[in-house]
Design an enzyme around this catalytic site. Structure first.
Site, PDB file in Angstrom:
ATOM      1  N   ILE A   1     -53.299  20.176 -27.994  1.00  0.00           N
ATOM      2  CA  ILE A   1     -52.077  20.786 -28.519  1.00  0.00           C
ATOM      3  C   ILE A   1     -51.312  21.544 -27.431  1.00  0.00           C
ATOM      4  O   ILE A   1     -50.270  22.126 -27.698  1.00  0.00           O
ATOM      5  CB  ILE A   1     -52.381  21.723 -29.704  1.00  0.00           C
ATOM      6  CG1 ILE A   1     -53.409  22.772 -29.313  1.00  0.00           C
ATOM      7  CG2 ILE A   1     -52.851  20.919 -30.913  1.00  0.00           C
ATOM      8  CD1 ILE A   1     -53.678  23.819 -30.377  1.00  0.00           C
TER       9      ILE A   1
ATOM     10  N   HIS B   1     -46.066  13.499 -33.081  1.00  0.00           N
ATOM     11  CA  HIS B   1     -45.456  14.816 -33.228  1.00  0.00           C
ATOM     12  C   HIS B   1     -46.110  15.586 -34.363  1.00  0.00           C
ATOM     13  O   HIS B   1     -46.945  15.046 -35.085  1.00  0.00           O
ATOM     14  CB  HIS B   1     -43.945  14.676 -33.485  1.00  0.00           C
ATOM     15  CG  HIS B   1     -43.623  13.909 -34.732  1.00  0.00           C
ATOM     16  ND1 HIS B   1     -43.261  12.590 -34.701  1.00  0.00           N
ATOM     17  CD2 HIS B   1     -43.633  14.265 -36.031  1.00  0.00           C
ATOM     18  CE1 HIS B   1     -43.041  12.170 -35.934  1.00  0.00           C
ATOM     19  NE2 HIS B   1     -43.265  13.166 -36.761  1.00  0.00           N
TER      20      HIS B   1
ATOM     21  N   ALA C   1     -64.033  12.541 -25.889  1.00  0.00           N
ATOM     22  CA  ALA C   1     -64.065  12.125 -27.284  1.00  0.00           C
ATOM     23  C   ALA C   1     -63.984  13.328 -28.217  1.00  0.00           C
ATOM     24  O   ALA C   1     -64.607  14.354 -27.987  1.00  0.00           O
ATOM     25  CB  ALA C   1     -65.338  11.338 -27.562  1.00  0.00           C
TER      26      ALA C   1
END
Length: 174
Positions: free
Chosen positions: A147, A102, A142
């Site tokens: 988000i 989170h 990678a």
């Protein structure tokens, strides 16, 4: 599923990866112990050993309250951090230096944790942060920083992560 099968459910997926097999066996064992208070008391020393050995010595944070599907694969698990609120689907691959958890908001509260679907391949040095949903059959390249939600059957790369390619066609999944 019996206890023996539960403890070894990741064994075949981590074939020829002794470190991954050992860590995931120990992880599944602490999950079994965590289900009943009596077992937590009896196996208190094992719970402390798990925390010391896996987190401090090997550098892999897989909390005992983590929800992880079967056939979890860990490649080069060094610096792997997964928050206990994360939900991992079946057949997920985690590589070194992955952080999943989170984020703290400006008002001091925390967002929810990521929910990751089945058959997700997470590359090295990936950060998945916040209340995001990763769909099934996703590849995260990678170094990506995720988000925002990633739809199923996608390839995501970059910082911030963007969907590079959708692996479906009108005829179905490629």
């Amino acid at each position: 599923m019996n206890v023996f099968a539960y403890l070894f459910q990741d064994w075949k997926a981590n074939r020829k990866n002794i470190k991954g097999q050992m860590v995931l066996f120990m992880f599944r064992l602490v999950q079994v112990i965590n289900r009943w208070m009596l077992l937590k008391v009896i196996f208190f020393l094992y719970l402390m050993f798990y925390r010391f050995f896996v987190e401090w010595v090997l550098g892999i944070e897989l909390p005992r309250k983590l929800t992880a599907g079967k056939n979890l694969i860990i490649y080069h698990g060094q610096a792997l951090v997964v928050n206990q609120g994360v939900v991992l689907g079946d057949n997920c691959v985690l590589r070194n230096s992955v952080t999943i958890g989170h984020k703290k908001l400006a008002d001091g509260t925390f967002t929810g944790c990521p929910r990751i679907g089945n058959n997700v391949d997470i590359g090295a040095n990936v950060c998945i942060i916040g209340d995001v949903v990763i769909g099934d059959n996703v590849i995260i390249g990678a170094g990506a920083v995720v988000i925002k939600d990633i739809p199923a059957n996608s390839i995501a790369v970059g910082n911030p992560a963007r969907v590079l390619e959708n692996k479906t066609t009108d005829a179905g999944i490629l």
